[in-house]
Design a protein around this motif. Structure first.
Motif, PDB file in Angstrom:
ATOM      1  N   LEU A  15       0.828  -1.214   0.000  1.00  0.00           N
ATOM      2  CA  LEU A  15       0.000   0.000   0.000  1.00  0.00           C
ATOM      3  C   LEU A  15       0.859   1.259   0.000  1.00  0.00           C
ATOM      4  O   LEU A  15       0.546   2.240  -0.690  1.00  0.00           O
ATOM      5  CB  LEU A  15      -0.936   0.005   1.214  1.00  0.00           C
ATOM      6  N   THR A  16       1.946   1.250   0.766  1.00  0.00           N
ATOM      7  CA  THR A  16       2.839   2.412   0.826  1.00  0.00           C
ATOM      8  C   THR A  16       3.444   2.702  -0.534  1.00  0.00           C
ATOM      9  O   THR A  16       3.487   3.854  -0.989  1.00  0.00           O
ATOM     10  CB  THR A  16       3.960   2.181   1.863  1.00  0.00           C
ATOM     11  N   ILE A  17       3.905   1.653  -1.227  1.00  0.00           N
ATOM     12  CA  ILE A  17       4.517   1.842  -2.554  1.00  0.00           C
ATOM     13  C   ILE A  17       3.468   2.294  -3.564  1.00  0.00           C
ATOM     14  O   ILE A  17       3.722   3.166  -4.408  1.00  0.00           O
ATOM     15  CB  ILE A  17       5.202   0.543  -3.019  1.00  0.00           C
ATOM     16  N   GLN A  18       2.255   1.742  -3.467  1.00  0.00           N
ATOM     17  CA  GLN A  18       1.192   2.133  -4.403  1.00  0.00           C
ATOM     18  C   GLN A  18       0.790   3.605  -4.213  1.00  0.00           C
ATOM     19  O   GLN A  18       0.535   4.325  -5.182  1.00  0.00           O
ATOM     20  CB  GLN A  18      -0.019   1.218  -4.223  1.00  0.00           C
ATOM     21  N   GLU A  19       0.717   4.053  -2.948  1.00  0.00           N
ATOM     22  CA  GLU A  19       0.395   5.463  -2.680  1.00  0.00           C
ATOM     23  C   GLU A  19       1.459   6.374  -3.267  1.00  0.00           C
ATOM     24  O   GLU A  19       1.168   7.434  -3.828  1.00  0.00           O
ATOM     25  CB  GLU A  19       0.276   5.702  -1.169  1.00  0.00           C
ATOM     26  N   LYS A  20       2.712   5.958  -3.116  1.00  0.00           N
ATOM     27  CA  LYS A  20       3.822   6.730  -3.662  1.00  0.00           C
ATOM     28  C   LYS A  20       3.727   6.810  -5.188  1.00  0.00           C
ATOM     29  O   LYS A  20       3.938   7.869  -5.792  1.00  0.00           O
ATOM     30  CB  LYS A  20       5.135   6.073  -3.240  1.00  0.00           C
ATOM     31  N   GLU A  21       3.368   5.694  -5.807  1.00  0.00           N
ATOM     32  CA  GLU A  21       3.224   5.656  -7.261  1.00  0.00           C
ATOM     33  C   GLU A  21       2.102   6.586  -7.718  1.00  0.00           C
ATOM     34  O   GLU A  21       2.238   7.321  -8.706  1.00  0.00           O
ATOM     35  CB  GLU A  21       2.948   4.222  -7.711  1.00  0.00           C
ATOM     36  N   GLU A  22       0.979   6.598  -6.983  1.00  0.00           N
ATOM     37  CA  GLU A  22      -0.147   7.478  -7.323  1.00  0.00           C
ATOM     38  C   GLU A  22       0.249   8.951  -7.203  1.00  0.00           C
ATOM     39  O   GLU A  22      -0.135   9.791  -8.017  1.00  0.00           O
ATOM     40  CB  GLU A  22      -1.333   7.178  -6.407  1.00  0.00           C
ATOM     41  N   GLU A  23       1.027   9.286  -6.165  1.00  0.00           N
ATOM     42  CA  GLU A  23       1.466  10.663  -5.955  1.00  0.00           C
ATOM     43  C   GLU A  23       2.367  11.122  -7.099  1.00  0.00           C
ATOM     44  O   GLU A  23       2.251  12.246  -7.594  1.00  0.00           O
ATOM     45  CB  GLU A  23       2.218  10.759  -4.617  1.00  0.00           C
TER      46      GLU A  23
END
Length: 648
Positions: A634-642
């Motif tokens: 989830l942390t990596i996915q949020e970073k990717e979205e940002e």
């Protein structure tokens, strides 16, 4: 039981009756204003409540150990005492209580069942609570700052002016927070910003208060009950000044024949209040609702704050000029005016024209230069730069020192210096007593010398004398100081009917709202802003703009870390890209394994082979690993979205 009860109290001075068989009580949390004409007995009643004045008849009953403190009109301080020492001198008992509380707290850490210590600890806690003294050092600093005493805090208090000494005494009393606080004209010598701070403090910390004031907005905001002293008796009204007006008018309907003049003033006052103040309050309520909404919007959309700020600034600058303004006679033309006294700059680059019908209030903080501007217009102070061009006109000047009065003359000689007993008032010939009756002076005052009159009576005489002069412009410096409300009403009526120009310096918001058609507002950068708004509305907008500035600063502060974070997060690392591919597969495998273990736990034959404890422990570890992997993904996915949102 009330904190204090006065039962059937009477008081007279020689042959003059002041109070006759009156009852008065104060309950905890009440904020009672005493109103009435000067000389009616307001201060006498206050001193009886304080206990510093004996009564002729009646009973004074108080709760045990009641602490009552009163603000002196002329406070006295010890020799050599600094301002800060004077403020803190009344806090010895509170500081001792805090010190003892801390000592007992440490003792209870070792002996927490000691009932005697627990009782004393609770008693001290209640005492500190009552005096709002937990953050006393912060409170001292805040009051010193708001009362503009910071620059004097190390200075000998006895070297300050009378007004500054009153602020020191008021600051000390507010910090002490006695059971009943008695304040006689607390807003004298305070500018509007100090008054607003005082109002907020009294309301927030729930002082029990008995006070005398001519500041009608202050009364309206602070008072829970109004007591009028009139004809040696007391009459009670609920609420503040506007409620008093409404209830008093209703009461006077039954006494109309005896009170025609007062009823006319009250009706005029009430009509103005309803038409002017309440209409503005409705507008302000809408603005406050928008401001509250902005506090929420600001969290996601800082641009909304700037939009509201611009709207308020436009509203503050909006005005309608009189179309006949250019046809009016010019009294003063001011160009690039600058004034510096000693090494202190008070005014720079001021340009304006003052015309024959202008009614102007000069407002701003204490010490900003308001009275100096008046004296510069009068020619008593030379400007440092710029010019003042004057037309042909005559001036009537009222100053705080009442320089027009001679203490050795009586009232007849003052108003009729060439003999007789009649006076011309703007073309109307009147008997001097008939004229002075309009300013609430009885006939027996005609032979009294000016020197024996009170400050308020001298002000009334000075104003009455001013309105007998045939002048084109009235210039008034703090005219409402030392006046009671009935006299201020008379002053307002006289000014409203005056046909020439008026320039006033005043901190009285109600008075300025009612009289002024234009404001000269001293700003912090020594400039003057002109406004055609009501003063109270201008102050409300100024306060909201300040709040918006603070909100914008907070939002900007919150935004900065986010910007730095975005600058760092430009792309996923190689390790994160690999994890983004592998983690979903690992999570799927862990989910299948957890399902398998849960099925085994439901089958005795299965968990019998592995062992129940071992299987349960393994399931717990697998679930923990599963949570860890999910959180990482989830942390990596949020970073990717940002990152994707930045690129869009």
């Amino acid at each position: 039981m009330a904190l204090i009860d006065l039962l059937n109290i009477s008081k007279h001075y020689e042959a003059q009756k002041i109070l006759t068989d009156v009852n008065f009580h104060v309950d905890e949390g009440e904020r009672i204003v005493i109103i009435g004409k000067n000389g009616s007995g307001k201060s006498t009643l206050m001193k009886i409540v304080d206990g510093s004045l004996e009564t002729d008849d009646g009973k004074r009953m108080t709760r045990q150990n009641l602490e009552i403190k009163m603000l002196d009109q002329k406070p006295e301080f010890k020799d050599g005492q600094s301002v800060r020492e004077a403020i803190e001198s009344g806090l010895v008992e509170i500081n001792n209580a805090k010190k003892r509380y801390d000592e007992i707290s440490h003792l209870l850490a070792e002996d927490f069942d000691n009932k005697k210590l627990l009782d004393e600890h609770q008693m001290l806690s209640n005492y500190i609570d009552h005096h709002s003294a937990w953050n006393l050092d912060d409170k001292i600093e805040r009051i010193i700052q708001h009362f503009q005493l910071k620059e004097y805090e190390s200075k000998d208090v006895n070297l300050l002016s009378g007004g500054e000494q009153r602020r020191v005494a008021l600051a000390s009393l507010l910090l002490q927070k006695p059971d009943i606080l008695l304040l006689d004209e607390p807003t004298n010598h305070l500018d509007v910003y100090m008054v607003e701070f005082l109002e907020d403090l009294l309301l927030k910390e729930r002082y029990t208060l008995v006070f005398i004031s001519h500041d009608r907005y202050f009364i309206d905001r602070v008072a829970t009950k109004s007591i009028e002293v009139e004809n040696c008796s007391l009459k009670e009204y609920s609420g503040g000044y506007s409620d008093y007006l409404t209830q008093k008018e209703e009461y006077l309907r039954t006494l109309q024949k005896q009170h025609d003049n007062l009823l006319r003033l009250l009706k005029s006052e009430n009509e103005w209040y309803s038409r002017g103040v309440r209409a503005r309050l409705k507008r302000n309520e809408g603005r406050k609702e928008r401001l509250m909404q902005l506090r929420e919007d600001a969290k996601t959309n800082p641009a909304q704050i700037r939009k509201m700020s611009l709207e308020l600034q436009r509203e503050a600058k909006h005005f309608n000029r009189d179309k006949s303004v250019n046809k009016q006679k010019m009294l003063f033309e001011v160009k690039d005016l600058g004034v510096t006294l000693g090494d202190k700059e008070l005014l720079r680059d001021f340009n304006t024209r003052i015309l024959q019908k202008d009614v102007i209030a000069i407002v701003g903080p204490n010490g900003s230069g308001k009275s100096t501007l008046l004296k510069t217009l009068l020619g008593r102070i030379k400007p440092t730069s710029g010019t003042i061009k004057k037309g042909e006109f005559t001036i009537g000047y009222f100053d705080q020192h009442r320089e027009m009065l001679d203490d050795e003359k009586n009232l007849i000689d003052t108003f009729c210096p060439f003999g007789g007993d009649r006076v011309d008032v703007r073309g109307k010939n009147m008997h001097v007593y008939g004229y002075l009756k309009n300013f609430l002076f009885p006939r027996e005052f005609l032979d009294k010398k000016i020197g024996i009159l009170s400050g308020g009576e001298k002000n009334r005489i000075a104003l009455a004398l001013l309105f007998t002069k045939n002048v084109d412009i009235l210039i008034l410096d703090e005219p409402t100081n030392d006046l009671d409300i009935p006299t201020i009403n008379i002053l307002e009526e006289q000014l409203t009917n005056f046909q020439g120009a008026v320039i006033i310096v005043s901190h009285d918001r109600y008075f300025v709202d009612k009289i002024a058609k234009k404001l000269f507002i001293f700003k912090n950068n020594h400039t003057i802003e002109e406004s055609y708004q009501n003063y109270s509305e201008y102050l409300e907008i100024e306060k909201e703009l300040h709040q918006l500035d603070e909100m914008e600063a907070e939002v900007a502060k919150d935004e900065k870390p986010k910007v730095r974070e975005k600058q760092k997060v430009l792309k996923l690392t190689y390790k994160e890209k690999i994890a983004l591919e592998k983690l979903p597969l690992e999570i799927d495998e862990l989910e299948a394994k957890i399902d398998e273990m849960n099925n085994c736990l439901a089958d005795p034959e299965c968990y019998g082979k592995i062992g129940l404890d071992k299987l349960a422990k393994e399931l717990e570890e697998t679930e923990a690993l599963y949570e860890q992997k999910v959180e990482e993904l989830l942390t990596i996915q949020e970073k990717e979205e940002e990152i994707n949102s930045q690129l869009q």
